[in-house]
Enzyme design. Sequence first.
Site, PDB file in Angstrom:
ATOM      1  N   TYR A   1       1.018  -1.048  -0.031  1.00 13.80           N
ATOM      2  CA  TYR A   1      -0.160   0.026   0.082  1.00 13.80           C
ATOM      3  C   TYR A   1       0.797   1.431  -0.012  1.00 13.80           C
ATOM      4  O   TYR A   1       0.468   2.304  -0.676  1.00 13.80           O
ATOM      5  CB  TYR A   1      -0.864   0.178   1.359  1.00 13.80           C
ATOM      6  CG  TYR A   1      -1.946  -1.149   1.089  1.00 13.80           C
ATOM      7  CD1 TYR A   1      -2.606  -1.696  -0.067  1.00 13.80           C
ATOM      8  CD2 TYR A   1      -2.031  -2.083   2.342  1.00 13.80           C
ATOM      9  CE1 TYR A   1      -3.098  -2.665  -0.054  1.00 13.80           C
ATOM     10  CE2 TYR A   1      -2.813  -3.004   2.193  1.00 13.80           C
ATOM     11  CZ  TYR A   1      -3.385  -3.527   1.245  1.00 13.80           C
ATOM     12  OH  TYR A   1      -4.154  -4.518   1.195  1.00 13.80           O
TER      13      TYR A   1
ATOM     14  N   ASP B   1      -3.213 -14.155  -1.596  1.00  7.64           N
ATOM     15  CA  ASP B   1      -2.696 -14.592  -0.025  1.00  7.64           C
ATOM     16  C   ASP B   1      -3.890 -14.838   0.900  1.00  7.64           C
ATOM     17  O   ASP B   1      -4.031 -15.713   1.527  1.00  7.64           O
ATOM     18  CB  ASP B   1      -1.629 -13.419   0.299  1.00  7.64           C
ATOM     19  CG  ASP B   1      -0.516 -13.384  -0.251  1.00  7.64           C
ATOM     20  OD1 ASP B   1      -0.115 -14.536  -0.713  1.00  7.64           O
ATOM     21  OD2 ASP B   1       0.138 -12.496  -0.299  1.00  7.64           O
TER      22      ASP B   1
END
Lengths: 377, 98
Positions: free
Chosen positions: A123, A239
Amino acid sequence: MSYSTFNRKHFDSTKEPMFFGENVNVARYDQQKHPIFEKLIEKQLSFFWRPEEVDLSTDRKDFQRLEEHEQHIFLSNLKYQTLLDSVQGRSPNVALLPIVSLPELETWIETWSFSETIHSRSYTHIIRNIVNDPTKIFDDIVTNEEITKRADSVSKYYDRLIEMVNLYNTMGMGTFDVPGKGPIEISMPKLKKALYLTIASVNVLEAIRFYVSFACSFAFAERTLMEGNAKIIKLIARDEALHLTGTQHMLNLMASGKDDPEMAVIAAECQDEVRQIFIEAAEQEKEWATYLFKDGSMIGLNAQILGQYVEYITNVRMQAVGFETCFTTKHNPIPWINAWLVSDNVQVAPQEAEISSYLVGQTDNSLDDSDFDDFDL
Amino acid sequence: MTSTSKPKAPEKKEQVHRVLLGKKQILVTEDEPLLVQLERAGIHVEYQCREGYCSSCSIKLLWGNVIYPFEPLAWVQSGYLLACCAIVKSDIEIAFFD
């Protein structure tokens, strides 16, 4: 009982429950009570990736061309994702490691948390690439009311469990007066209940909240915008699907009583509360959808469609852990999301980055000289 | 490797099973997992990993048998099947939501 980083007792860890048994001593994986966690670790390791592998230079241009309300949608969504992974990058470690009793599960928790820290780092990679001043965005995560409301609901079960385990490790069982909080009762059933509710709320975070945010990221990419971002989110989604499976295994093992009979009783008692956690999260996500699209929708996604997706995905996830569904939406209103979520096309060439079937440095030791007999140079 | 081809024994009859889904009926073989065959029949099934770890393609199995050539990582609830890796071994009936 107090926590020890190397328990000196001699015991058979395959006879311990997942949590609240002996502290783990030797990190050994040759014998496992629940081999599934070892398999999850191996899978997660094979998924390893780094955010810097994804080029975001086009995203910067795309972002500048977005309309203001679309920038609001994109950034708010990113802030929310940052919040979720900030929590997930540390909380499983802080909350679960002091009480885990199986080496393979201990390592799964660490592997799982570690992969969340890669998400957090991505991010930063995204934010740094699309805006000039990342601080404005990161600061807003702790001040923006809509985000902090969410922070409260994703962290409160963890915080409660951590508080109780701290008391348990220092004071043992009993009722303790905690300044500012009043009396807190510590008993094994109470601790196990706090644990079960924590895992249930993590399951909701991974199963519903993350997917709502993925939908937004992919909605931009459907319009061929912010595609680098979508590539990263795709890796994150892969994930998360694995983490979700890990949590579902924990919940189902607990509920089945196969791991710890007492936990089955607690899981049964908590059914209504867990159901409520699901419904509450769905309602919050719908409110969030309204906030995202408050200044306008985007092509392909609006508050209503995202709300329907929340209902749909909640139904799917509730069913996956054995609950009756609770919303009327039975069809996926954004079927295109599957094409983005699918993991087998995450990367085109193994040498460019990791695909799940590609192992770095893998050699075949079963070859011997006779295998080259057919070769002529 | 070349194989000395014996006169071919009559090829093993391809195993075809019926999959009932509501009022629909789809014929599937044992050669491929259920998911791809349902998709080919135009039935939309949720999916994500397509290799047995995400459980997105979990579908209710009302009756009949399926097997998994590799044990999936995802938890398969009793009464459910994972379409991406389940091989249908008999006529079956499946359902999405109640």
